[in-house]
Design a protein around this motif. Structure first.
Motif, PDB file in Angstrom:
ATOM      1  N   LEU A  40      24.673 -13.671 -55.226  1.00 27.23           N
ATOM      2  CA  LEU A  40      24.883 -13.746 -56.672  1.00 27.23           C
ATOM      3  C   LEU A  40      26.178 -13.074 -57.119  1.00 27.23           C
ATOM      4  O   LEU A  40      26.494 -13.070 -58.301  1.00 27.23           O
ATOM      5  CB  LEU A  40      23.694 -13.128 -57.417  1.00 27.23           C
ATOM      6  CG  LEU A  40      22.365 -13.856 -57.251  1.00 27.23           C
ATOM      7  CD1 LEU A  40      21.276 -13.146 -58.052  1.00 27.23           C
ATOM      8  CD2 LEU A  40      22.479 -15.315 -57.669  1.00 27.23           C
ATOM      9  N   ILE A  41      26.926 -12.503 -56.197  1.00 32.52           N
ATOM     10  CA  ILE A  41      28.189 -11.858 -56.550  1.00 32.52           C
ATOM     11  C   ILE A  41      29.267 -12.923 -56.688  1.00 32.52           C
ATOM     12  O   ILE A  41      29.489 -13.716 -55.778  1.00 32.52           O
ATOM     13  CB  ILE A  41      28.593 -10.808 -55.497  1.00 32.52           C
ATOM     14  CG1 ILE A  41      27.586  -9.661 -55.513  1.00 32.52           C
ATOM     15  CG2 ILE A  41      30.005 -10.295 -55.760  1.00 32.52           C
ATOM     16  CD1 ILE A  41      27.824  -8.617 -54.462  1.00 32.52           C
ATOM     17  N   ALA A  42      29.916 -12.961 -57.842  1.00 30.84           N
ATOM     18  CA  ALA A  42      30.967 -13.953 -58.083  1.00 30.84           C
ATOM     19  C   ALA A  42      32.222 -13.537 -57.328  1.00 30.84           C
ATOM     20  O   ALA A  42      32.770 -12.473 -57.570  1.00 30.84           O
ATOM     21  CB  ALA A  42      31.250 -14.053 -59.574  1.00 30.84           C
ATOM     22  N   ASP A  43      32.649 -14.386 -56.416  1.00 29.53           N
ATOM     23  CA  ASP A  43      33.871 -14.078 -55.678  1.00 29.53           C
ATOM     24  C   ASP A  43      34.940 -15.142 -55.893  1.00 29.53           C
ATOM     25  O   ASP A  43      35.961 -15.147 -55.229  1.00 29.53           O
ATOM     26  CB  ASP A  43      33.578 -13.881 -54.188  1.00 29.53           C
ATOM     27  CG  ASP A  43      32.965 -15.110 -53.540  1.00 29.53           C
ATOM     28  OD1 ASP A  43      32.679 -16.085 -54.251  1.00 29.53           O
ATOM     29  OD2 ASP A  43      32.782 -15.078 -52.313  1.00 29.53           O
ATOM     30  N   ARG A  44      34.685 -16.067 -56.838  1.00 27.92           N
ATOM     31  CA  ARG A  44      35.675 -17.081 -57.218  1.00 27.92           C
ATOM     32  C   ARG A  44      35.266 -17.642 -58.573  1.00 27.92           C
ATOM     33  O   ARG A  44      34.122 -17.504 -58.997  1.00 27.92           O
ATOM     34  CB  ARG A  44      35.777 -18.162 -56.155  1.00 27.92           C
ATOM     35  CG  ARG A  44      34.486 -18.877 -55.908  1.00 27.92           C
ATOM     36  CD  ARG A  44      34.642 -19.906 -54.807  1.00 27.92           C
ATOM     37  NE  ARG A  44      33.313 -20.416 -54.532  1.00 27.92           N
ATOM     38  CZ  ARG A  44      32.813 -20.573 -53.348  1.00 27.92           C
ATOM     39  NH1 ARG A  44      33.531 -20.276 -52.303  1.00 27.92           N
ATOM     40  NH2 ARG A  44      31.616 -21.046 -53.178  1.00 27.92           N
ATOM     41  N   PRO A  45      36.188 -18.315 -59.253  1.00 27.68           N
ATOM     42  CA  PRO A  45      35.860 -18.866 -60.575  1.00 27.68           C
ATOM     43  C   PRO A  45      34.776 -19.936 -60.467  1.00 27.68           C
ATOM     44  O   PRO A  45      34.677 -20.626 -59.444  1.00 27.68           O
ATOM     45  CB  PRO A  45      37.179 -19.496 -61.037  1.00 27.68           C
ATOM     46  CG  PRO A  45      38.230 -18.977 -60.136  1.00 27.68           C
ATOM     47  CD  PRO A  45      37.566 -18.542 -58.871  1.00 27.68           C
ATOM     48  N   PRO A  46      33.950 -20.103 -61.504  1.00 21.10           N
ATOM     49  CA  PRO A  46      32.889 -21.114 -61.447  1.00 21.10           C
ATOM     50  C   PRO A  46      33.436 -22.522 -61.249  1.00 21.10           C
ATOM     51  O   PRO A  46      32.787 -23.364 -60.632  1.00 21.10           O
ATOM     52  CB  PRO A  46      32.164 -20.971 -62.788  1.00 21.10           C
ATOM     53  CG  PRO A  46      33.061 -20.190 -63.664  1.00 21.10           C
ATOM     54  CD  PRO A  46      33.963 -19.385 -62.779  1.00 21.10           C
ATOM     55  N   GLU A  47      34.642 -22.779 -61.751  1.00 19.17           N
ATOM     56  CA  GLU A  47      35.235 -24.112 -61.607  1.00 19.17           C
ATOM     57  C   GLU A  47      35.439 -24.477 -60.134  1.00 19.17           C
ATOM     58  O   GLU A  47      35.408 -25.657 -59.766  1.00 19.17           O
ATOM     59  CB  GLU A  47      36.584 -24.196 -62.340  1.00 19.17           C
ATOM     60  CG  GLU A  47      36.473 -24.055 -63.845  1.00 19.17           C
ATOM     61  CD  GLU A  47      36.512 -22.613 -64.331  1.00 19.17           C
ATOM     62  OE1 GLU A  47      36.526 -22.414 -65.552  1.00 19.17           O
ATOM     63  OE2 GLU A  47      36.524 -21.670 -63.508  1.00 19.17           O
TER      64      GLU A  47
END
Length: 142
Positions: free
Chosen positions: A19-26
């Motif tokens: 669940l850790i964001a490591d890049r943009p959602p796009e």
């Protein structure tokens, strides 16, 4: 584990690596307003999972919403020992930068605030000299 504090109460939130964001959602074919958001209801202490698209639902007339529009460069450099990651944010000229020091954690990283002068040896032989925390009335660390 991330520790959040609100009104003297401590809330420990464990975020699984997936669940850790490591890049943009796009980059994953998602819209930016689909990003997950954890809402803490101050009056009850209840936590609610939501998305950025639902943000207006949680705002009341007279609320103030602060939006951080500062950009961060895609520049993260590991320390020589691999224990820290230094994110370069804003170049202030004369070899001075606003930086954020983070600690690797699974697929992402967690803030690792440093509140005293420190020298961090970086992979590749460079060093970062942190002078003091960056704030509205203080010069930047870097």
């Amino acid at each position: 584990m991330t520790t959040l504090t609100r009104s003297g109460r401590v809330l420990d939130v464990e975020v699984p690596d997936e669940l850790i964001a490591d890049r943009p959602p796009e980059a994953e074919g998602r819209r930016r307003d689909s990003v997950r958001m954890l809402v803490a209801h101050g009056s009850s202490g209840e936590l609610e999972h939501s998305t950025a698209a639902q943000l207006p639902r949680f705002l009341d007339p007279g609320d103030v919403l602060v939006v951080n529009t500062s950009s961060t460069l895609p520049a993260a450099v590991r320390s020589y020992d691999g224990e820290l990651v230094v994110h370069l944010s804003t170049h202030l000229g004369a070899a001075r930068w606003v930086v954020e020091v983070r600690r690797p954690c699974g697929a992402g990283s967690l803030p690792n605030p440093i509140d005293r002068p420190t020298v961090i040896a970086l992979a590749g032989g460079a060093v970062v000299r942190l002078r003091h925390p960056h704030g509205p009335s203080e010069p930047a660390a870097g």
